[in-house]
Write a protein that holds these residues in place. Structure first.
Motif, PDB file in Angstrom:
ATOM      1  N   ASP A 213       2.083  -0.144   5.139  1.00 38.49           N
ATOM      2  CA  ASP A 213       0.702   0.334   5.070  1.00 38.49           C
ATOM      3  C   ASP A 213      -0.186  -0.723   4.417  1.00 38.49           C
ATOM      4  OD1 ASP A 213       1.416   0.553   2.416  1.00 38.49           O
ATOM      5  OD2 ASP A 213       0.444   2.496   2.128  1.00 38.49           O
ATOM      6  N   LYS A 215      -3.288  -1.107   1.736  1.00 41.26           N
ATOM      7  CA  LYS A 215      -4.009  -0.342   0.710  1.00 41.26           C
ATOM      8  C   LYS A 215      -5.401  -0.881   0.397  1.00 41.26           C
ATOM      9  CE  LYS A 215      -0.048   1.696  -1.617  1.00 41.26           C
ATOM     10  NZ  LYS A 215       1.174   0.981  -1.163  1.00 41.26           N
ATOM     11  N   TYR A 270      10.133   9.298   0.130  1.00 41.91           N
ATOM     12  CA  TYR A 270       9.366   8.114   0.481  1.00 41.91           C
ATOM     13  C   TYR A 270       9.669   7.079  -0.595  1.00 41.91           C
ATOM     14  CZ  TYR A 270       4.725   5.618   0.588  1.00 41.91           C
ATOM     15  OH  TYR A 270       3.692   4.723   0.611  1.00 41.91           O
ATOM     16  N   ASN A 286       7.888   8.577  -3.723  1.00 44.52           N
ATOM     17  CA  ASN A 286       6.992   9.710  -3.514  1.00 44.52           C
ATOM     18  C   ASN A 286       7.819  10.809  -2.873  1.00 44.52           C
ATOM     19  OD1 ASN A 286       4.543   8.398  -4.403  1.00 44.52           O
ATOM     20  ND2 ASN A 286       4.672   7.205  -2.534  1.00 44.52           N
ATOM     21  N   ARG A 288       7.005  13.012  -0.554  1.00 43.85           N
ATOM     22  CA  ARG A 288       6.221  13.513   0.594  1.00 43.85           C
ATOM     23  C   ARG A 288       6.151  12.420   1.637  1.00 43.85           C
ATOM     24  NH1 ARG A 288       2.160  10.111  -0.157  1.00 43.85           N
ATOM     25  NH2 ARG A 288       1.904   9.322  -2.266  1.00 43.85           N
ATOM     26  N   GLY A 290       4.091   9.601   3.724  1.00 50.49           N
ATOM     27  CA  GLY A 290       2.978   8.724   3.391  1.00 50.49           C
ATOM     28  C   GLY A 290       1.783   8.996   4.278  1.00 50.49           C
ATOM     29  N   ASP A 291       0.634   8.590   3.813  1.00 53.20           N
ATOM     30  CA  ASP A 291      -0.596   8.667   4.582  1.00 53.20           C
ATOM     31  C   ASP A 291      -1.260   7.307   4.436  1.00 53.20           C
ATOM     32  OD1 ASP A 291      -2.760   9.519   5.984  1.00 53.20           O
ATOM     33  OD2 ASP A 291      -3.215  11.226   4.696  1.00 53.20           O
ATOM     34  N   PRO A 292      -1.425   6.507   5.456  1.00 54.19           N
ATOM     35  CA  PRO A 292      -1.340   6.801   6.892  1.00 54.19           C
ATOM     36  C   PRO A 292       0.011   6.506   7.579  1.00 54.19           C
ATOM     37  CG  PRO A 292      -2.408   4.680   6.592  1.00 54.19           C
ATOM     38  CD  PRO A 292      -2.027   5.167   5.223  1.00 54.19           C
ATOM     39  N   GLU A 293       1.121   6.385   6.842  1.00 54.75           N
ATOM     40  CA  GLU A 293       2.383   6.111   7.537  1.00 54.75           C
ATOM     41  C   GLU A 293       2.789   7.240   8.494  1.00 54.75           C
ATOM     42  OE1 GLU A 293       1.850   5.629   4.322  1.00 54.75           O
ATOM     43  OE2 GLU A 293       3.164   4.100   3.444  1.00 54.75           O
TER      44      GLU A 293
HETATM   45  N1  GLY Z   1       0.578   5.202   2.002  1.00 58.09           N
HETATM   46  C1  GLY Z   1       0.545   5.428   0.620  1.00 58.09           C
HETATM   47  C2  GLY Z   1       0.812   6.808   0.218  1.00 58.09           C
HETATM   48  O1  GLY Z   1       0.932   7.713   1.014  1.00 58.09           O
HETATM   49  O2  GLY Z   1       0.938   7.019  -0.987  1.00 58.09           O
END
Ligand code: GLY
Ligand code: AMP
Length: 430
Positions: A213, A215, A270, A286, A288, A290-293
């Motif tokens: 990703d 950032k 994650y 993490n 959960r 990822g966003d935007p993964e």
């Molecule tokens: N892509 C970073 C996050 O979801 O924390």
């Protein structure tokens, strides 16, 4: 079955989009959702952090499975509450979510599991933190708030003066609220970064998958940190050998250690990793997607996401098929100019219907059904192809079809992966 997705961003739109394709899912609810999720299910106006109301909703609507996007409700114990009420949920317990919720707890767990991560020390008073920082060479360490800080709790000071300002403002000045009451000073690593994901249920770890990703706000990784400006899969350096190493040195030991300590992990893990000269090292975990993964990984998942989440919740993940494909996917985030600082909302968006696969991150809808910008990160446009180059061309071609005033996106998403074929070859399955 009736499935409830918790959250309202691009990640949740991608999860809902994928769940809606499952033959197991007869009805999809999203709380609170966004105008994108409204196209694949029913949005319900309950906030993602309102665990009491979410529980009431799941009981009232007889939800068979809840899939949680963001970390806050997990750390607040949504899984424990739902399970106590006899509901099935895809989310780790509050005890297991400490892997994300407390960086120092995660560090200790990695120590007990023998997982490689940068050396770190934890401080709750600025004098001791300053003394330690000044004992280290300038630029050789990073400073992190211990608790959840929405991805903004990491500082990389290049001088002792910068470090000292950061420490004082974090501990004494409450720069990160209570997240900064405790801080970690951690050795600074260097190398390419990647995000690795696997479904975990107890000691069972599914096939793993990786994405990169972006950032920073601007091309060339300049500008301020954001919630994410784009992502791609597969990373150009992702090989079966690297995947196997991450699996045996990081994912499996963590799953085993959590289970052995009585906090089995059930959900998606994650791992944020850095490929140092000595091999992969954990930056953070993490609990959960990822966003935007997620926006580039959901199109890559060949198996049934609902079946995987249900199996994880029921304790039978080992029997579920988790198959990642071998295609490439690139996601470009279209933002409202000014983000991550001040930006406008309520601007009308055109061209959405012609732009292929687009996930909504921050949009709203007016009385005429027109889609408007509703956040800093507005849309995630995803292109697909046999390799990253093809996927990237499709993503940017579709970005070019969408217009709104003051639109801004990075022009270099996945550029560094060009020219290197998707190294992983055939899909992985376990
Ligand atoms: N892509 C970073 C996050 O979801 O924390
Ligand atoms: P985090 O919030 O832990 O994901 O950290 C955010 C970013 O800070 C990471 O994506 C890295 O680029 C950087 N970072 C965090 N920890 C370290 C470290 N120990 N060494 C170098 N960079 C780091």
């Amino acid at each position: 079955m009736r499935v409830l997705v918790v959250g309202n961003g691009g990640r949740e739109h991608a999860l809902a989009w994928k769940l809606a394709q499952s033959e197991l899912v007869s009805e999809l609810l999203i709380a609170p959702g966004n105008p994108g999720t409204a196209a694949v299910g029913e949005n319900i106006a309950v906030g993602a952090e309102d665990v009491d109301q979410l529980l009431a909703l799941a009981l009232d609507r007889e939800v068979d499975l809840t899939v949680v996007g963001p970390e806050a409700p997990m750390v607040a114990g949504i899984a424990d509450r739902f399970i106590e009420s006899g509901l099935k949920i895809f989310a780790p317990s509050a005890a297991a979510a400490r892997l994300e919720g407390s960086k120092s707890w995660a560090k200790d767990l990695m120590g007990r599991a023998g997982v490689v991560t940068a050396r770190a020390r934890r401080f709750d008073n600025s004098e001791e933190a300053l003394a330690y920082a000044f004992s280290l060479p300038e630029g050789s360490f990073v400073i992190k708030a211990d608790g959840l800080a929405a991805g903004k709790g990491v500082l990389l000071p290049d001088t002792h003066q910068e470090a000292s300002n950061a420490i004082v403002s974090m501990i004494d000045g409450n720069a990160f609220g209570h997240s900064g009451d405790n801080l970690l000073i951690e050795d600074r690593m260097s190398g390419p970064e990647l995000s690795v994901f696997a479904f975990i249920q107890g000691e069972h770890v599914s096939a793993e998958v990786a994405a990169c990703d972006y950032k920073r706000a601007d091309d060339g990784d300049e500008g301020p940190n954001t919630g994410g400006m784009g992502a791609y899969t597969p990373p150009e350096f992702w090989t079966p050998q690297l995947a196997a190493r991450i699996r045996t040195e990081i994912l499996e030991p963590v799953a085993r250690q959590m289970a052995a300590e009585g906090n089995p992990y059930n959900g998606v893990l994650y791992a944020g990793l850095m490929l140092t000269q000595d091999g992969p090292s954990v930056i953070e975990f993490n609990c959960r997607f990822g966003d935007p993964e997620s926006e580039v990984l959901m199109p890559l998942l060949e198996s049934d996401l609902a079946a995987i989440c249900l199996a994880t919740a029921e304790g039978s993940l080992a029997d579920a098929e988790v198959q990642w494909g071998s295609s490439a996917h690139v996601g470009v985030v279209m933002t409202s100019g000014g983000y991550p600082g001040k930006y406008h909302t309520g601007l009308s968006i055109s061209g959405l219907d012609e732009a292929g696969l687009v996930f909504h991150a921050g949009t709203s809808v007016n009385e005429d059904g027109e889609i408007l910008t509703g956040g800093g990160r507005v849309l995630v446009v995803v292109g697909s192809g046999e390799d990253v180059s093809e996927a990237r061309d499709e993503a940017y071609a579709n970005v070019g079809k969408i217009e709104f005033e003051r639109e801004y996106h990075r022009g270099d998403i996945a550029e560094r992966a060009l020219g290197s074929a998707a190294a992983i070859g055939a899909g992985t399955k376990r």
